[in-house]
Write an enzyme that holds these catalytic residues in place. Structure first.
Site, short mmCIF file in Angstrom:
data_model
loop_
_atom_site.label_atom_id
_atom_site.label_comp_id
_atom_site.label_asym_id
_atom_site.label_seq_id
_atom_site.Cartn_x
_atom_site.Cartn_y
_atom_site.Cartn_z
CG ASP A 187 20.82 -10.25 -28.99
OD1 ASP A 187 20.99 -11.08 -28.06
OD2 ASP A 187 20.25 -9.17 -28.84
CG HIS A 191 23.41 -7.68 -25.78
ND1 HIS A 191 23.07 -8.11 -24.52
CD2 HIS A 191 22.52 -8.29 -26.61
CE1 HIS A 191 22.04 -8.92 -24.58
NE2 HIS A 191 21.69 -9.06 -25.84
CG ASP A 201 23.25 -5.75 -21.55
OD1 ASP A 201 23.65 -5.91 -22.72
OD2 ASP A 201 22.11 -5.34 -21.28
CD GLU A 213 19.47 -6.21 -26.56
OE1 GLU A 213 18.59 -6.29 -27.42
OE2 GLU A 213 19.42 -6.87 -25.50
CD GLU A 214 18.77 -8.57 -22.62
OE1 GLU A 214 17.57 -8.26 -22.75
OE2 GLU A 214 19.28 -9.57 -23.15
CG HIS A 219 15.32 -12.08 -20.92
ND1 HIS A 219 14.63 -10.95 -21.31
CD2 HIS A 219 16.44 -12.10 -21.69
CE1 HIS A 219 15.31 -10.33 -22.28
NE2 HIS A 219 16.41 -11.03 -22.52
CG ASP A 235 19.67 -12.43 -24.56
OD1 ASP A 235 20.41 -11.72 -25.25
OD2 ASP A 235 18.52 -12.08 -24.21
ZN LIG Z 1 19.96 -10.23 -26.34
#
Ligand SMILES: [Zn+2]
Length: 403
Positions: free
Chosen positions: A192, A75, A77, A169-170, A374, A135
């Site tokens: 991921d 992903h 994003d 995805e997030e 994150h 990520d």
């Molecule tokens: Zn991820």
């Protein structure tokens, strides 16, 4: 192009998704990176399809007439949990101890002892103000570099390789528009995960539970035998849920109940819970017990005071993947070949692969090599990025002659 250069290029794009948006993609800016990927795939000579919703699909045909179509998915994003704007990565040779990311921000090795595995390596850190975006841009870069490797090394046998780059995805909407038959792969991997070596084929079974409590307000001076306090009823309900089955006291394969919001007053109250367990039977039992707690509350506070609505969110992909354990075995062998110890870990959450697996595209999840996703202390060692490319090449080529 080196995988590091790709990675640094991709993280310069702000692709933060937005959980409060109802549009798709949740933020328009995510499409910018997808456009770049479309262009780069075409430059590599890959057949590209941009779906109606903007996912980028690429296909590299087999060079040995293989019937296998293997997928790699990442992903684009980044998480809304931390800023992804103006990411300024810095590469620092890690020599142990703390790392000064800026005058104000210090990376403490005591807080993140996993970094001790990378002494002597070049590591990509942030400047301490944003997340890094490993990520999942590390996954994107690794997949792109794998394709580039196959294009530049046509003598290496390969099956048909399908890649997909998605968005949102997030915010839990990563496969909302993913049409598995349009994509057309047999099976594959999402790339991921975290620490290099990680292979996951299990995730939680997940449900949400909403408790609604209706109280009865009466003047406190005249409340004797009459008042029903919704807050008290909620307190009783919550106390029935086992204290040792909360996220803070569970790990590995242990499931939990978690309260994530409570709003209300004496007359009306709602509380939101999530219910998780890897094991299907235990998951069903947890949901049943949650409902029973409402009955128990009503026995004490009155009929109709507490009611719950339980709704399933997603299921453990192990149910599907137990028939496709060759994917796990192949990944294990590929890691070993690169001198990396495979770590088979259950995901304590969901994964895009869960949805895809249930829709007909079995997809365990592989590491990217990154850590501390994150947040501002996210990092990825350069050798992990490079090894992951080799691991993906190795996995793909082992399916070239597979029947
Ligand atoms: Zn991820």
């Amino acid at each position: 192009m080196a995988v590091l250069d790709r990675f640094l290029r991709y993280v310069s794009y702000d692709t933060q998704s937005d959980e409060n948006s109802e549009t798709s993609p949740s933020t328009e800016k995510q499409l910018e990176l997808l456009k770049l990927l479309e262009k780069e795939l075409k430059e590599l000579g890959i057949t590209v399809k941009v779906t109606d919703h903007g996912y980028v699909f690429g296909t590299l045909p087999s060079n040995v007439g293989s019937n296998v179509k293997i997928a790699f998915i990442a992903h684009t994003d980044t998480s809304p949990a931390a800023s992804g704007e103006n990411v300024k990565p810095q590469i620092i040779r890690y020599t142990g101890g703390e790392v000064k990311l800026s005058d104000e921000v210090v990376f403490l090795e005591k807080s993140f002892p996993e970094i001790n595995a990378y002494v002597g390596q070049d590591i990509v850190f942030t400047d301490g103000t944003t997340l890094l975006g490993a990520d999942d841009k590390a996954g994107v870069a690794e997949i792109m570099s794998m394709l580039e490797y196959f294009v530049n090394n046509p003598h290496i046998p390969r099956p048909e390789i399908k890649v997909a780059f998605t968005y949102d995805e997030e915010v839990g909407r990563g496969t909302e528009h993913f049409n598995v038959s349009e994509f057309g792969a047999d099976f594959g991997y999402t790339v991921d995960g975290g620490v290099i070596g990680e292979i996951s084929y299990e995730n939680f079974n997940a449900a949400s539970g909403v408790l609604t409590v209706k109280g009865l307000s009466v003047h406190p001076g005249e409340a004797y035998g009459k008042m029903i306090n919704a807050v008290d009823a909620f307190d009783y309900f919550h106390s029935l849920l086992p204290e040792n089955e909360r996220p803070v006291s569970t790990k590995d394969h242990e499931g939990f109940y978690m309260i994530d919001e409570v709003k209300g007053d004496l007359e009306n109250l709602t509380a939101k819970y999530i219910i998780r367990d890897h094991d299907k039977e235990k998951f069903q039992a947890k949901k049943a017990y949650f409902e029973k707690c409402a009955e128990e509350t009503n026995k004490k506070f009155g009929v109709g005071v507490a009611s719950v609505k339980v709704k399933d969110s997603y299921y453990n992909m192990k149910e599907i993947l137990s028939e496709y354990m060759h994917l796990v075995k192949t990944a294990e062998n590929a890691f070993k070949k690169e001198g990396v110890k495979p770590l088979i870990l259950p995901i304590r959450g969901g994964t895009d692969g869960a949805h895809l697996s249930f829709e007909g595209l079995p997809c365990p999840n592989l590491s990217t090599g990154g850590h501390n996703f994150h947040g501002r202390f996210e990092y990825i060692p350069v050798p992990s990025l490079e090894k992951m490319v080799k691991v993906l090449v190795d996995i793909a080529s082992s399916y070239a002659l597979w029947k």
